[in-house]
Structures are given as C-alpha cells and as structure tokens.
Scaffold this active site. Structure first.
Site, PDB file in Angstrom:
ATOM      1  N   ARG A   7       3.917  10.433  -7.778  1.00  0.00           N
ATOM      2  CA  ARG A   7       5.052   9.542  -7.557  1.00  0.00           C
ATOM      3  C   ARG A   7       5.866   9.447  -8.857  1.00  0.00           C
ATOM      4  O   ARG A   7       5.448   9.938  -9.895  1.00  0.00           O
ATOM      5  CB  ARG A   7       4.558   8.144  -7.143  1.00  0.00           C
ATOM      6  CG  ARG A   7       3.960   8.120  -5.761  1.00  0.00           C
ATOM      7  CD  ARG A   7       3.328   6.787  -5.437  1.00  0.00           C
ATOM      8  NE  ARG A   7       2.058   6.591  -6.126  1.00  0.00           N
ATOM      9  CZ  ARG A   7       1.325   5.483  -6.042  1.00  0.00           C
ATOM     10  NH1 ARG A   7       1.732   4.467  -5.325  1.00  0.00           N
ATOM     11  NH2 ARG A   7       0.172   5.382  -6.700  1.00  0.00           N
ATOM     12  N   LYS A  32       1.919   4.384 -12.576  1.00  0.00           N
ATOM     13  CA  LYS A  32       0.552   4.001 -12.938  1.00  0.00           C
ATOM     14  C   LYS A  32       0.474   3.517 -14.382  1.00  0.00           C
ATOM     15  O   LYS A  32       1.364   3.770 -15.194  1.00  0.00           O
ATOM     16  CB  LYS A  32      -0.404   5.187 -12.746  1.00  0.00           C
ATOM     17  CG  LYS A  32      -0.534   5.649 -11.308  1.00  0.00           C
ATOM     18  CD  LYS A  32      -0.889   4.540 -10.343  1.00  0.00           C
ATOM     19  CE  LYS A  32      -2.355   4.206 -10.312  1.00  0.00           C
ATOM     20  NZ  LYS A  32      -2.660   3.241  -9.211  1.00  0.00           N
ATOM     21  N   TYR A  89       2.593  -0.438 -12.367  1.00  0.00           N
ATOM     22  CA  TYR A  89       1.290  -1.000 -11.994  1.00  0.00           C
ATOM     23  C   TYR A  89       0.428  -0.936 -13.242  1.00  0.00           C
ATOM     24  O   TYR A  89       0.318   0.119 -13.874  1.00  0.00           O
ATOM     25  CB  TYR A  89       0.618  -0.162 -10.901  1.00  0.00           C
ATOM     26  CG  TYR A  89       1.217  -0.295  -9.519  1.00  0.00           C
ATOM     27  CD1 TYR A  89       1.168  -1.511  -8.834  1.00  0.00           C
ATOM     28  CD2 TYR A  89       1.788   0.792  -8.880  1.00  0.00           C
ATOM     29  CE1 TYR A  89       1.700  -1.635  -7.553  1.00  0.00           C
ATOM     30  CE2 TYR A  89       2.327   0.671  -7.598  1.00  0.00           C
ATOM     31  CZ  TYR A  89       2.272  -0.538  -6.940  1.00  0.00           C
ATOM     32  OH  TYR A  89       2.791  -0.665  -5.685  1.00  0.00           O
ATOM     33  N   HIS A 138      -2.887  -3.109 -13.563  1.00  0.00           N
ATOM     34  CA  HIS A 138      -4.308  -3.350 -13.218  1.00  0.00           C
ATOM     35  C   HIS A 138      -5.139  -3.587 -14.466  1.00  0.00           C
ATOM     36  O   HIS A 138      -6.151  -2.929 -14.697  1.00  0.00           O
ATOM     37  CB  HIS A 138      -4.878  -2.158 -12.448  1.00  0.00           C
ATOM     38  CG  HIS A 138      -4.136  -1.863 -11.188  1.00  0.00           C
ATOM     39  ND1 HIS A 138      -4.189  -2.694 -10.093  1.00  0.00           N
ATOM     40  CD2 HIS A 138      -3.304  -0.851 -10.858  1.00  0.00           C
ATOM     41  CE1 HIS A 138      -3.423  -2.194  -9.133  1.00  0.00           C
ATOM     42  NE2 HIS A 138      -2.864  -1.093  -9.575  1.00  0.00           N
ATOM     43  N   GLU A 156       1.821  -5.448  -9.765  1.00  0.00           N
ATOM     44  CA  GLU A 156       0.895  -6.083  -8.831  1.00  0.00           C
ATOM     45  C   GLU A 156       0.793  -7.590  -8.986  1.00  0.00           C
ATOM     46  O   GLU A 156       0.208  -8.248  -8.121  1.00  0.00           O
ATOM     47  CB  GLU A 156      -0.498  -5.442  -8.948  1.00  0.00           C
ATOM     48  CG  GLU A 156      -1.275  -5.737 -10.214  1.00  0.00           C
ATOM     49  CD  GLU A 156      -0.946  -4.773 -11.359  1.00  0.00           C
ATOM     50  OE1 GLU A 156       0.039  -4.018 -11.248  1.00  0.00           O
ATOM     51  OE2 GLU A 156      -1.668  -4.794 -12.372  1.00  0.00           O
ATOM     52  N   ASP A 195     -10.530   0.727  -2.480  1.00  0.00           N
ATOM     53  CA  ASP A 195     -10.101   0.382  -3.846  1.00  0.00           C
ATOM     54  C   ASP A 195     -10.624  -0.989  -4.260  1.00  0.00           C
ATOM     55  O   ASP A 195     -10.631  -1.319  -5.438  1.00  0.00           O
ATOM     56  CB  ASP A 195      -8.577   0.449  -3.972  1.00  0.00           C
ATOM     57  CG  ASP A 195      -7.891  -0.497  -3.022  1.00  0.00           C
ATOM     58  OD1 ASP A 195      -8.496  -0.914  -2.015  1.00  0.00           O
ATOM     59  OD2 ASP A 195      -6.721  -0.842  -3.288  1.00  0.00           O
TER      60      ASP A 195
HETATM   61  N1  NAD Z   1      -6.923   3.142  -0.510  1.00  0.00           N
HETATM   62  C1  NAD Z   1      -5.638   2.973  -0.788  1.00  0.00           C
HETATM   63  O1  NAD Z   1      -4.945   3.875  -1.242  1.00  0.00           O
HETATM   64  C2  NAD Z   1      -4.998   1.654  -0.508  1.00  0.00           C
HETATM   65  C3  NAD Z   1      -3.610   1.530  -0.447  1.00  0.00           C
HETATM   66  C4  NAD Z   1      -3.059   0.301  -0.111  1.00  0.00           C
HETATM   67  C5  NAD Z   1      -3.911  -0.801   0.131  1.00  0.00           C
HETATM   68  N2  NAD Z   1      -5.275  -0.642   0.022  1.00  0.00           N
HETATM   69  C6  NAD Z   1      -6.230  -1.749   0.277  1.00  0.00           C
HETATM   70  O2  NAD Z   1      -6.263  -2.092   1.643  1.00  0.00           O
HETATM   71  C7  NAD Z   1      -6.836  -3.400   1.746  1.00  0.00           C
HETATM   72  C8  NAD Z   1      -6.028  -4.239   2.732  1.00  0.00           C
HETATM   73  O3  NAD Z   1      -4.746  -4.505   2.155  1.00  0.00           O
HETATM   74  P1  NAD Z   1      -3.657  -5.379   2.936  1.00  0.00           P
HETATM   75  O4  NAD Z   1      -2.403  -5.307   2.144  1.00  0.00           O
HETATM   76  O5  NAD Z   1      -3.636  -5.022   4.378  1.00  0.00           O
HETATM   77  O6  NAD Z   1      -4.301  -6.846   2.794  1.00  0.00           O
HETATM   78  P2  NAD Z   1      -3.882  -8.119   3.664  1.00  0.00           P
HETATM   79  O7  NAD Z   1      -4.232  -9.319   2.826  1.00  0.00           O
HETATM   80  O8  NAD Z   1      -2.498  -7.997   4.187  1.00  0.00           O
HETATM   81  O9  NAD Z   1      -4.873  -8.071   4.926  1.00  0.00           O
HETATM   82  C9  NAD Z   1      -6.260  -8.267   4.823  1.00  0.00           C
HETATM   83  C10 NAD Z   1      -6.778  -8.855   6.127  1.00  0.00           C
HETATM   84  O10 NAD Z   1      -8.209  -8.878   6.068  1.00  0.00           O
HETATM   85  C11 NAD Z   1      -8.626 -10.000   6.811  1.00  0.00           C
HETATM   86  N3  NAD Z   1     -10.019 -10.318   6.550  1.00  0.00           N
HETATM   87  C12 NAD Z   1     -10.566 -10.910   5.452  1.00  0.00           C
HETATM   88  N4  NAD Z   1     -11.909 -11.015   5.611  1.00  0.00           N
HETATM   89  C13 NAD Z   1     -12.213 -10.483   6.825  1.00  0.00           C
HETATM   90  C14 NAD Z   1     -13.421 -10.306   7.548  1.00  0.00           C
HETATM   91  N5  NAD Z   1     -14.607 -10.695   7.064  1.00  0.00           N
HETATM   92  N6  NAD Z   1     -13.354  -9.722   8.771  1.00  0.00           N
HETATM   93  C15 NAD Z   1     -12.174  -9.308   9.272  1.00  0.00           C
HETATM   94  N7  NAD Z   1     -10.984  -9.464   8.641  1.00  0.00           N
HETATM   95  C16 NAD Z   1     -11.012 -10.044   7.424  1.00  0.00           C
HETATM   96  C17 NAD Z   1      -7.632 -11.083   6.367  1.00  0.00           C
HETATM   97  O11 NAD Z   1      -7.636 -12.184   7.266  1.00  0.00           O
HETATM   98  C18 NAD Z   1      -6.318 -10.302   6.372  1.00  0.00           C
HETATM   99  O12 NAD Z   1      -5.641 -10.398   7.613  1.00  0.00           O
HETATM  100  C19 NAD Z   1      -6.857  -3.952   0.324  1.00  0.00           C
HETATM  101  O13 NAD Z   1      -8.143  -3.839  -0.235  1.00  0.00           O
HETATM  102  C20 NAD Z   1      -5.924  -3.056  -0.401  1.00  0.00           C
HETATM  103  O14 NAD Z   1      -6.226  -3.029  -1.790  1.00  0.00           O
HETATM  104  C21 NAD Z   1      -5.809   0.551  -0.300  1.00  0.00           C
END
Ligand code: NAD
Length: 383
Positions: free
Chosen positions: A15, A75, A94, A96, A118, A270
C-alpha cells in the site's frame, strides 16, 4: 508544508500513504509533495500519475524523509527507517506502539511527533481509520474462503452459491461488527446461506433490519457456536473485544466436528484469533490444516488487494492529513480533539494513555489538558 511519501519497506506491504488525487489536492492548497520513486507501484499507481498531480519524484527514501516536514505512510517505521527519524518531523501512519517499545523509544529520543491512524477517534467513539481495513478484510474473507472451498485448493469442492437443484454453502460469521457485516454482504451476494453470531443482541437486531431477515442471527454461546459449525462449510471469525485478545470462542473439538475440507478464515488473528486452532500465517503461506479443516489466518489481509486498500485507506486518512498540513500540527490538534487523540508521541513524551500504560512510561497530555486522556486504552489494534 512539505509532505513526504516514502515507499513502504515492511515485508509484503504494497500500500502507499497518499494517492495522486491527494497529491493534487495538497498542491492546490499550496503544499509541496515529495514522492519516493515507485512508492505507488505496489498499488498500481505510477510515478507518472504522481508527477501529473504535481508531486516531485525523488530517487531515494533518504531524500524524502530528510526534506519533508510531515511524512505520510501506511505501516510503522521499520528498523531500516529509524535513521530517518529526527527532531521537527511529523509522522502520520499506523504505529501500533503498544507492543513496540523499541520504536517508541526511537520516536521519543528523536523528538518525532508520531500521529497514529489507529488511535484517531471520532465523537461517537468510532475509529475512522481502522474501519476501512475491516471493510476490506470482511469482504475479502468470503472471496478467499470461496477459493479455498474449491477442490484444487484443498477444500470440499463446494460452490458457495450452489446451482438449481444443489444447495448453496452454509457460511457462519462469528462477530457481526464491521468485518462480519461486510462478509455477510458478499456471502449473500454470492448466494450462500448466512448465519451471524454475536453476543450483542442490540447489534443482532440491527443486522436483522439491515439484511431484512435474509441472514439468520444467533446469540453467541458455546452451544450455539458448536451446533452451527457442524453444518458450516465456511466459518469467518470477526470477533473483537477492544484492547483485549480475541476470545477463543471456537474450541478444537468444535473444529473436529466440522466436515472434511471445510474452511475457517480467522480475520481476528491480528488480535490472537477466535479459534483455538488458529496461528498467524502470511500471504506467502496462507493456509494450514487442522483436523481436516483448512485454516486461513493471514494477519494483514488488506495487503492482498493493495489497490483497493490504498484507496480505502487514503479516502479516510486524507481529510486529516489536509487539516494537519493546512493548520499545522498544534492548531489542528487543538481544533480537533479526535485528531489530537491520534498523537502518540510529542516532543519526547508519550501522549497516548494506552501506549503509556502498555509500556509503563509516563503519560503527558499534548496540550496539558485532558484531550488525549479521553481516549481509552483499548484502541491498540492492527491494520
Ligand atoms: N486480519 C486482518 O488483516 C484484519 C483486517 C481488519 C480487521 N481485522 C480484525 O478483525 C476483527 C474484527 O474487527 P471489526 O472492525 O469487525 O470489529 P467490530 O468491533 O466492528 O466487531 C466485533 C464484533 O464482535 C462481537 N463480539 C465480541 N465478543 C463476541 C463473542 N464472544 N461472540 C460473538 N461476537 C462477539 C462484538 O459484539 C462486535 O459486534 C478485529 O480483531 C480486527 O483487528 C483483521
């Protein structure tokens, strides 16, 4: 102000922090833009496009870093970039910092103003510069899941949308936040049966309204998740508890009960992942198998689609960048507390309470008031 755009050097990071339209808008506002040669190439943006937007193309990172007042990146600085940190420089990227004491020390020692995407927060508590990457990852999760369900990729050989006379795949999404709802949109669009599991009933009501009853919503508990997984072809993990490691809501015995060749995509990897069997993987080697179930656990999924991700990211970051450039750092932060919350380091002090707490160092609010301390320590996440 002189804005510098170096090429990203982190492994697999393609990116870029500014697109040509942003360079043009900065030029129109009277700023100078310096872009390292080939900085946009990974996102299919050529030197020529930046030059036509009025940017100056420079041959080396060193020239960009040394001439710029403000460097905009994606990053956090890598070890090879530490030598470029110097007093008077502002870094917008970002960061972190919570788990990165060495980088924090470098920023403090060099007196760099470090503004982290962030931790910028808006009055409704949302994190506007994290949302676009969750949108990308949620949509991409279904795309990669569909690919790994194909037989040549090791999956069960299932077409997500089925065909007339043959059932569609069952997609279960754990967590109905930004990742979850974006995954649901794409899975529905591809004709799958979609179930969203969340512990927040209010959120499940919203999802029911958004999708007009087209997805099944289930309250999260171990029994429900276990029963849902037995019938799921693709499971997407998108659970987040801000500031904490993701809860392992899927135990190994639940994975063992899934059908051979099913796929799990743990987007929450992550934050440690929400499957007991998850471990971080890379774009070079993205999947592994546990109990006959394919696991895709790439920690920086948006990097697979850098063109889309760069535009999604810069759409969100650019208004803040322009504000910083037009007003200068101090006034921009005084006028805009949400932007001020992004300042993690300032004149040798840590100015974000979460970073300070995680590293056991003193916290000093940027303007000596409580603006920064309004931000919870729970916003240290990925991108
Ligand atoms: N791997 C990657 O490249 C990448 C990229 C973007 C985001 N992410 C990750 O994805 C994850 C989700 O991000 P988001 O923006 O959707 O977060 P978000 O806060 O919008 O959504 C998280 C959801 O999880 C729910 N939740 C919490 N505990 C729960 C449980 N025990 N059972 C069921 N649901 C539960 C919450 O109520 C909420 O609706 C984060 O960890 C984020 O860091 C990873």
């Amino acid at each position: 102000m002189i804005i510098g755009v170096p090429r990203e050097v982190k492994d697999h990071e393609t990116r870029v922090g500014l697109v040509p339209s942003g360079a043009a808008a900065l030029r129109e506002a009277g700023h100078e833009v310096l872009v390292e040669t080939h900085a946009g190439e990974g996102s299919t943006l050529s030197n020529d496009e930046y030059a036509r937007a009025g940017a100056t193309i420079l041959p080396t990172a060193a020239e960009v870093w040394s001439r710029a007042d403000l460097v905009v990146k994606v990053k956090e600085p890598q070890a090879s970039e530490y030598a470029f940190l110097r007093p008077g420089l502002t870094l917008f990227t970002y960061l972190h910092l919570a788990p990165l004491p060495e980088l924090t020390g470098r920023l403090l020692d060099s007196g760099v103003t470090g503004i982290a995407y962030e931790t910028i927060v808006e009055p409704d508590g949302s994190l506007p510069l994290l949302t676009p990457m969750s949108e990308v990852a949620g949509r991409l999760a279904v795309q990669v899941g569909a690919q790994y369900l194909e037989r040549p990729s090791g999956g069960r050989g299932i077409l997500l949308g089925g065909v007339p006379g043959v059932a569609s795949a069952n997609v279960a999404i754990l967590g109905g936040g930004v990742v979850g709802t974006n995954a649901a949109k794409v899975a529905l669009g591809m004709g799958a049966h979609v179930t969203i599991v969340d512990r927040n009933l209010h959120r499940l009501r919203e999802i029911d309204d958004i999708f007009n009853g087209m997805v099944v919503t289930l309250a999260s508990n171990a029994w429900t998740i276990s029963e849902t997984l037995k019938l799921s072809d693709l499971v997407i993990g998108g659970i987040l508890i801000p500031g904490a490691a993701a809860p392992k809501v899927v135990r190994r015995d639940m994975i063992s009960s899934m059908r051979r060749g099913s796929v799990v995509v743990d987007v929450a990897i992550d934050q440690g992942g929400c499957f007991e069997t998850s471990r971080p993987t890379t774009h070079t080697d993205p999947v592994y198998i546990v109990d006959n179930v394919l696991h895709y656990c790439v920690t920086n999924m948006p990097a697979a689609v850098p063109h889309t991700s760069t535009f999604a990211l810069t759409n969100a970051t650019f208004p803040y960048l322009l504000e910083l450039a037009n007003k200068g750092i101090e006034r921009a932060c005084k006028d805009h507390p949400g932007l001020c919350a992004g300042v993690n380091t300032w004149r040798g002090d840590v100015t974000h309470p979460g970073v300070a707490a995680s590293q056991g160092c003193p916290f000093k609010a940027m303007h000596g008031d409580a603006a920064s301390s309004r931000v919870s320590a729970g916003t240290e996440q990925r991108a």
